[in-house]
Design a protein around this motif. Structure first.
Motif, short mmCIF file in Angstrom:
data_model
loop_
_atom_site.label_atom_id
_atom_site.label_comp_id
_atom_site.label_asym_id
_atom_site.label_seq_id
_atom_site.Cartn_x
_atom_site.Cartn_y
_atom_site.Cartn_z
N PHE A 150 -18.08 60.88 -85.71
CA PHE A 150 -19.38 61.50 -85.96
C PHE A 150 -19.41 62.14 -87.34
CE2 PHE A 150 -18.95 61.12 -81.42
CZ PHE A 150 -20.21 60.71 -81.01
N GLU A 151 -18.29 62.75 -87.74
CA GLU A 151 -18.23 63.35 -89.07
C GLU A 151 -18.32 62.28 -90.15
OE1 GLU A 151 -14.74 65.70 -89.17
OE2 GLU A 151 -15.58 67.28 -87.91
N TRP A 152 -17.67 61.15 -89.96
CA TRP A 152 -17.81 60.04 -90.92
C TRP A 152 -19.28 59.65 -91.03
CZ3 TRP A 152 -13.48 56.56 -88.46
CH2 TRP A 152 -12.24 57.15 -88.69
N TYR A 153 -19.91 59.54 -89.89
CA TYR A 153 -21.32 59.13 -89.86
C TYR A 153 -22.19 60.15 -90.61
CZ TYR A 153 -25.72 57.41 -87.89
OH TYR A 153 -26.98 56.90 -87.73
N TYR A 154 -21.94 61.45 -90.36
CA TYR A 154 -22.74 62.48 -91.01
C TYR A 154 -22.58 62.43 -92.52
CZ TYR A 154 -23.06 64.63 -86.38
OH TYR A 154 -23.29 64.88 -85.06
N ASP A 155 -21.33 62.26 -92.98
CA ASP A 155 -21.09 62.22 -94.42
C ASP A 155 -21.88 61.09 -95.06
OD1 ASP A 155 -19.34 64.25 -93.95
OD2 ASP A 155 -17.53 63.03 -94.17
N GLU A 156 -21.82 59.91 -94.45
CA GLU A 156 -22.49 58.76 -95.03
C GLU A 156 -24.01 58.88 -94.90
OE1 GLU A 156 -20.68 55.37 -93.14
OE2 GLU A 156 -19.03 55.36 -94.56
N TYR A 157 -24.46 59.44 -93.78
CA TYR A 157 -25.90 59.61 -93.60
C TYR A 157 -26.45 60.61 -94.62
CZ TYR A 157 -30.43 60.07 -91.35
OH TYR A 157 -31.78 60.07 -91.10
N ALA A 158 -25.73 61.72 -94.82
CA ALA A 158 -26.17 62.71 -95.79
C ALA A 158 -26.18 62.12 -97.20
CB ALA A 158 -25.25 63.94 -95.73
N ASP A 159 -25.12 61.36 -97.52
CA ASP A 159 -25.05 60.73 -98.84
C ASP A 159 -26.22 59.75 -99.04
OD1 ASP A 159 -23.58 60.05 -101.36
OD2 ASP A 159 -23.44 58.10 -100.39
N PHE A 160 -26.51 58.98 -98.01
CA PHE A 160 -27.61 58.02 -98.10
C PHE A 160 -28.95 58.73 -98.21
CE2 PHE A 160 -30.65 55.07 -96.00
CZ PHE A 160 -30.61 54.07 -96.96
N THR A 161 -29.11 59.85 -97.50
CA THR A 161 -30.35 60.64 -97.60
C THR A 161 -30.53 61.16 -99.02
OG1 THR A 161 -30.20 61.29 -95.28
CG2 THR A 161 -31.58 62.65 -96.70
N GLY A 162 -29.42 61.60 -99.65
CA GLY A 162 -29.49 62.04 -101.04
C GLY A 162 -29.92 60.92 -101.97
N LYS A 163 -29.43 59.71 -101.74
CA LYS A 163 -29.82 58.57 -102.57
C LYS A 163 -31.29 58.24 -102.38
CE LYS A 163 -25.24 56.41 -102.63
NZ LYS A 163 -24.40 55.30 -102.13
N ARG A 164 -31.77 58.31 -101.14
CA ARG A 164 -33.19 58.03 -100.89
C ARG A 164 -34.07 59.05 -101.59
NH1 ARG A 164 -34.77 57.90 -94.97
NH2 ARG A 164 -33.03 59.32 -94.69
N ALA A 304 -35.74 67.12 -86.35
CA ALA A 304 -36.07 67.75 -87.63
C ALA A 304 -34.99 68.76 -88.01
CB ALA A 304 -37.44 68.44 -87.55
N PHE A 305 -34.61 69.62 -87.05
CA PHE A 305 -33.53 70.57 -87.31
C PHE A 305 -32.24 69.83 -87.68
CE2 PHE A 305 -35.56 73.61 -83.99
CZ PHE A 305 -36.36 74.17 -84.96
N TYR A 306 -31.95 68.82 -86.92
CA TYR A 306 -30.69 68.07 -87.05
C TYR A 306 -30.58 67.43 -88.43
CZ TYR A 306 -26.93 65.07 -85.21
OH TYR A 306 -25.74 64.44 -84.96
N LYS A 307 -31.65 66.79 -88.88
CA LYS A 307 -31.62 66.12 -90.18
C LYS A 307 -31.46 67.13 -91.31
CE LYS A 307 -34.17 61.90 -89.07
NZ LYS A 307 -35.32 61.05 -89.41
N LEU A 308 -32.08 68.28 -91.18
CA LEU A 308 -31.91 69.32 -92.20
C LEU A 308 -30.49 69.86 -92.19
CD1 LEU A 308 -35.35 71.14 -91.76
CD2 LEU A 308 -34.59 69.88 -93.80
N GLU A 309 -29.91 70.02 -91.00
CA GLU A 309 -28.54 70.52 -90.91
C GLU A 309 -27.55 69.54 -91.53
OE1 GLU A 309 -27.51 73.14 -87.25
OE2 GLU A 309 -28.92 71.63 -86.55
N LEU A 310 -27.83 68.24 -91.44
CA LEU A 310 -26.93 67.25 -92.02
C LEU A 310 -26.81 67.41 -93.54
CD1 LEU A 310 -27.78 63.96 -90.07
CD2 LEU A 310 -25.89 65.52 -89.70
N LEU A 311 -27.84 68.00 -94.14
CA LEU A 311 -27.80 68.19 -95.59
C LEU A 311 -26.74 69.19 -96.02
CD1 LEU A 311 -31.62 68.26 -96.48
CD2 LEU A 311 -30.05 66.32 -96.47
N ASN A 312 -26.20 69.96 -95.08
CA ASN A 312 -25.13 70.90 -95.43
C ASN A 312 -23.94 70.16 -96.05
OD1 ASN A 312 -26.50 73.19 -94.50
ND2 ASN A 312 -25.76 72.89 -92.42
N ASN A 313 -23.76 68.88 -95.68
CA ASN A 313 -22.67 68.10 -96.27
C ASN A 313 -22.86 67.91 -97.77
OD1 ASN A 313 -22.31 67.80 -93.49
ND2 ASN A 313 -21.34 65.81 -93.74
#
Length: 534
Positions: A150-164, A304-313
């Motif tokens: 799950f942590e791997w997933y969060y890191d990549e998801y957060a990175d991809f969100t930053g790129k978007r 919505a909360f969850y996606k914002l929390e993922l940005l902590n990465n």
């Protein structure tokens, strides 16, 4: 969805799991189906949950948006997984197989079978539709094993969100990409509780949970959102359009909706500098209506909360993230068990944080959420997660010791509560436990005993029925405990059995509570008194 079979052909970094071949029974229940993994600590139960989540993480990378989250998507180990999934009320049997470690996506063997339609042909681009909608992991503590995928997933998801956010035109076709893997632990308690209690419509399932933990309603809470805090990349003390974390249009919309739900949303100059909103909510009818206008359900609000929390990465420095990703990759090629984790972001630097959550109890008392016990937090977290997700089709729940902090009464009702609140919802759940209460509410074909002998693992169903079985039988089958008495007292009882003087045994007998072993000592006194035993 329903798991049917898992085989692990070969794996380098978890040698204990090599050769695992486990069949899950076909469910005929009209509520959530529970598979129970039981055994001593270190027997591999949590490792199995981790591998299941890693498989679906890998398949998600391969097939969802053609692997947009990662360039390196070869299989981490060799496996075959089979499961049932229902789409538009049609049942399919799905299987994926990677015959060797580091199988390339093009070499994955897959088969999708629909009843009464032999030879069903599925285009590769459509496979994503046959993957789980959500894979939900839960642990009661800081479980390194289950959390890693799950942590791997969060890191990549957060990175991809930053790129978007930085290149919206390049990634605009992926704006609807929602998280698939959700990990629930102590840190998710507040968001789950808030979301469920805001959307409390009096349904029986939520009422059942509230009654057990004695909670009447949510009174108030605060959330703080900030994107230009001092640890943020691109931080500028005076703010500005390019300061701090850049947000996607979707995330900006989520924040805008949260602001509109708050009657007290005001920014001072310091808040503007840090691009910070401090939002205080009082749960009166107007505020509840505002949330229901802007969010369709508890799950959408939590997302919505969850996606914002993922940005902590994204707060963590790039060089630290790269070092940890490198260590994770190395783990997939060796038997290395320990992998460094990303450092925890301090509360004051988080993109989103909760505070000042107040609840009203059934007796009318107002309490702070943090004053509830660990067991109450865990109950709200576990069952709140299930409440939010249960209307989603094709979810898989992987729960690692979800009853750890429960008192015996709550452990006793864990399975019955689960089934009562999920009537008519066919989902699959895999639970690890050490509790005889949980095992005693599961049929033996759904109970899997893990026994470790050095580097070898044996997984078997209990030899006798577990449903309704006494704890004596369950402890014997699952933990090889023949006599369910603690060690010190049992040792003293064993010593008393050696005495030939009935008066000495009788004198010491009152030291012990009631048990079959005490009854045996009383019988020994009688036999000694009658001279039937020398």
């Amino acid at each position: 969805m329903k798991l049917r079979r898992l085989q692990i052909f070969d794996i380098e970094y978890k040698p204990l799991m090599k050769g695992v071949d486990i069949f899950f029974t076909k469910s005929t229940n009209d509520s959530i189906n529970v598979n129970c993994l039981v055994g001593v600590n270190g027997s591999g139960k949590s490792q199995l949950l981790e591998l299941i989540s890693e498989i679906f993480l890998f398949l998600d990378k391969v097939y969802r948006k053609q692997g947009i989250l990662s360039k390196k998507i070869n299989s981490p180990f060799a496996f075959k997984i089979e499961y049932e999934i229902t789409i538009n009320e049609i049942l399919y049997l799905v299987s994926f197989e990677c015959e060797k470690i580091h199988t390339k996506p093009k070499d994955i063997l897959f088969e999708i079978i629909q009843e009464d339609i032999p030879g069903l042909v599925i285009d590769t681009s459509e496979i994503v539709n046959y993957l789980p909608n959500k894979v939900i992991g839960y642990t009661s503590g800081d479980n390194e094993t289950l959390s890693l995928p799950f942590e791997w997933y969060y890191d990549e998801y957060a990175d991809f969100t930053g790129k978007r956010a930085r290149f919206p035109e390049k990634y605009k076709e992926f704006n609807d990409y929602d998280p698939v893997l959700y990990f629930m632990n102590y840190n998710t308690n507040l968001g789950i509780t808030i979301s469920n209690l805001i959307f409390d419509d009096g349904n029986d399932a939520l009422k059942l949970v509230k009654d057990i933990v004695r909670v009447e309603k949510l009174i108030s809470f605060r959330i703080t959102i900030q994107t230009n805090q001092k640890m943020a990349p691109g931080y500028k003390p005076k703010g500005g359009p390019d300061a701090g974390i850049k947000l996607t249009e979707e995330l900006e919309n989520w924040i805008d909706k949260l602001i509109k739900c708050c009657k007290y949303a005001v920014q001072d100059e310091n808040d503007k500098k840090f691009k910070r909103w401090i939002l205080d909510y009082e749960l009166d009818p107007i505020t509840i209506d505002l949330f229901k206008i802007h969010f369709s359900s508890a799950l959408e609000l939590y997302t919505a909360f969850y996606k914002l929390e993922l940005l902590n990465n994204l707060i963590i420095k790039d060089e630290i993230v790269k070092d940890i990703k490198r260590a994770r990759d190395e783990r997939l090629n060796t038997a290395l068990q320990l992998v460094p984790k990303l450092p925890t972001v301090p509360d004051e630097e988080k993109v989103l944080r909760y505070s000042e959550l107040k609840l009203m109890l059934k007796n009318g008392t107002t309490v702070d959420y943090l004053s509830l016990s660990d067991g109450e937090h865990q109950f709200l977290n576990v069952f709140g997660t299930i409440l939010m997700m249960i209307n989603q089709e094709n979810c898989l729940f992987l729960l690692d010791e979800p009853e750890t902090h429960f008192n015996p009464k709550w452990r006793r009702i864990f399975i019955s509560t689960l089934k009562e609140m999920t009537i008519g919802k066919i989902q699959d759940m895999i639970v690890t436990t050490h509790s005889p209460f949980v095992v005693s509410d599961c049929k033996n074909e759904s109970v899997f005993i893990f026994e470790r002998d050095g580097d070898c693992l044996r997984i078997t169903n209990p030899p006798k029925e577990t449903y309704g079985a006494s704890f004596d039988n369950i402890l014997d089958m699952a933990f090889d405990i023949k006599i369910p008495i603690s060690r010190d007292s049992l040792k003293e009882i064993d010593e008393l059995r050696k005495y030939q003087n009935p008066d000495v045994i009788k004198e010491k007998l009152n030291n012990f509570g009631e048990s079959d072993e005490k009854l045996n000592l009383m019988n020994r006194i009688i036999m000694l008194n009658f001279g039937k035993e020398k």
